[in-house]
Design an enzyme around this catalytic site. Structure first.
Site, mmCIF file in Angstrom:
data_model
loop_
_atom_site.group_PDB
_atom_site.id
_atom_site.type_symbol
_atom_site.label_atom_id
_atom_site.label_comp_id
_atom_site.label_asym_id
_atom_site.label_seq_id
_atom_site.Cartn_x
_atom_site.Cartn_y
_atom_site.Cartn_z
ATOM 1 N N LYS A 1 1.069 -1.190 -0.256
ATOM 2 C CA LYS A 1 -0.153 -0.471 -0.074
ATOM 3 C C LYS A 1 1.135 1.386 0.087
ATOM 4 C CE LYS A 1 -2.384 -0.691 3.986
ATOM 5 N NZ LYS A 1 -2.354 -1.362 4.122
ATOM 6 N N ARG A 25 -9.672 1.002 10.162
ATOM 7 C CA ARG A 25 -8.965 -0.675 10.042
ATOM 8 C C ARG A 25 -10.130 -1.246 10.586
ATOM 9 N NH1 ARG A 25 -3.296 0.676 9.652
ATOM 10 N NH2 ARG A 25 -1.258 -1.236 10.664
ATOM 11 N N ARG A 41 12.729 -12.185 1.235
ATOM 12 C CA ARG A 41 13.671 -10.786 2.498
ATOM 13 C C ARG A 41 14.634 -11.306 3.301
ATOM 14 N NH1 ARG A 41 8.544 -7.277 2.037
ATOM 15 N NH2 ARG A 41 8.675 -8.525 4.285
ATOM 16 N N ARG A 85 14.655 -6.116 8.910
ATOM 17 C CA ARG A 85 13.626 -6.192 10.014
ATOM 18 C C ARG A 85 12.921 -6.983 11.122
ATOM 19 N NH1 ARG A 85 9.432 -3.734 5.162
ATOM 20 N NH2 ARG A 85 7.702 -3.442 6.874
ATOM 21 N N ARG A 109 0.619 -10.673 12.758
ATOM 22 C CA ARG A 109 0.026 -9.238 12.139
ATOM 23 C C ARG A 109 -1.215 -9.742 11.003
ATOM 24 N NH1 ARG A 109 4.289 -5.666 9.397
ATOM 25 N NH2 ARG A 109 2.333 -3.947 10.004
HETATM 26 P P1 AMP Z 1 1.200 0.408 9.703
HETATM 27 O O1 AMP Z 1 2.671 1.395 9.200
HETATM 28 O O2 AMP Z 1 0.127 1.275 9.340
HETATM 29 O O3 AMP Z 1 0.842 -0.966 9.930
HETATM 30 O O4 AMP Z 1 0.860 1.061 11.499
HETATM 31 C C1 AMP Z 1 1.646 0.643 12.361
HETATM 32 C C2 AMP Z 1 1.125 0.332 13.805
HETATM 33 O O5 AMP Z 1 0.472 1.833 13.927
HETATM 34 C C3 AMP Z 1 -0.179 -0.498 13.783
HETATM 35 O O6 AMP Z 1 0.438 -1.779 14.075
HETATM 36 C C4 AMP Z 1 -1.415 -0.285 14.926
HETATM 37 O O7 AMP Z 1 -0.417 -0.334 16.133
HETATM 38 C C5 AMP Z 1 -0.892 1.403 15.003
HETATM 39 N N1 AMP Z 1 -2.198 2.216 13.309
HETATM 40 C C6 AMP Z 1 -1.741 2.279 12.870
HETATM 41 N N2 AMP Z 1 -3.303 2.345 11.619
HETATM 42 C C7 AMP Z 1 -4.145 2.824 12.816
HETATM 43 C C8 AMP Z 1 -5.599 2.520 12.715
HETATM 44 N N3 AMP Z 1 -6.335 2.827 11.251
HETATM 45 N N4 AMP Z 1 -5.917 2.136 14.045
HETATM 46 C C9 AMP Z 1 -5.000 1.572 15.275
HETATM 47 N N5 AMP Z 1 -4.186 1.732 15.236
HETATM 48 C C10 AMP Z 1 -3.368 1.907 14.315
#
Ligand code: AMP
Length: 200
Positions: A13, A89, A128, A140, A151
């Site tokens: 994404k 989400r 990776r 990572r 996840r």
């Molecule tokens: P991402 O970079 O999108 O993978 O987000 C990293 C972390 O931020 C996720 O694992 C969540 O802990 C938190 N996070 C990001 N977006 C959301 C969301 N819309 N709702 C809840 N937690 C979020």
């Protein structure tokens, strides 16, 4: 152009969103990025979310994320368009987004979902990791089977229902995320063209 971008972690994404930003001059609203910034700056929100963000795939509370998006989306730079990456989400977040947009008198041009094969993603992640180790690069921390599975599990429980929330809308479209990066971009471009997504 106003877009919501859905899809599991690691589906690409971020890469595709960056291309849309460059092409259409819209703003990328990544809630993950905004939350990481809050943690790094040690803001009140940052202190509240730090522990949850450290768990793989743990979701920050809806109210916190909704407030962040509601504030950010009202900023003038979003008037010409935005791409929401990583939000909504959960169903409450999706409902809140509808409320926020209707208050602003704005409609979404497209809800794009990047669809990927979980097994193939797991293999990509292994590749990776192996390549990084062989090249002596750091690995990572989220590139391991356990974290990946966790996840994905959380994604299935919390976020898959969000697709159901949007599924019946004309502007909801799926994109085959297993193609090459360029082919995914081409498919997205084509979808946006057929939807007549406005560039303003
Ligand atoms: P991402 O970079 O999108 O993978 O987000 C990293 C972390 O931020 C996720 O694992 C969540 O802990 C938190 N996070 C990001 N977006 C959301 C969301 N819309 N709702 C809840 N937690 C979020």
């Amino acid at each position: 152009m106003k877009i919501v971008f859905l899809g599991p972690p690691g589906a690409g994404k971020g890469t595709q969103a960056a291309r849309l930003v460059a092409k259409y001059g819209i703003v990328q609203l990544s809630t993950g990025e905004m939350l990481r910034e809050a943690v790094n700056f040690g803001t009140d929100v940052g202190l509240q979310v730090k522990a949850v963000m450290e768990q793989s795939g743990g979701l920050v509370g809806d109210d916190i994320v909704i407030n962040i998006v509601a504030d950010r989306i009202k900023k003038p730079d979003c008037a010409s368009g935005f791409i929401l990456d990583g939000f909504p989400r959960t169903i409450p977040q999706a409902k809140a987004l509808d409320r926020i947009l209707s208050e602003l008198g704005v409609e979404l041009d497209a809800i794009l979902e990047l669809v990927v094969d979980e097994e193939a993603m797991m293999q990509r992640m292994h590749k990776r990791r192996k390549e990084a180790i062989e090249a002596g690069r750091s690995v990572r921390s989220d590139d391991n089977a356990e974290t990946f599975k966790e996840r994905m599990q959380k994604y299935r429980n919390e976020t898959v229902p969000v697709s159901g929330y949007y599924e019946k809308r004309d502007r909801y479209k799926t994109v085959d995320g297993m193609q090459s990066i360029d082919d995914v971009t081409a498919q997205i471009d084509e979808i946006l063209r057929t939807l007549g997504a406005s560039t303003g």
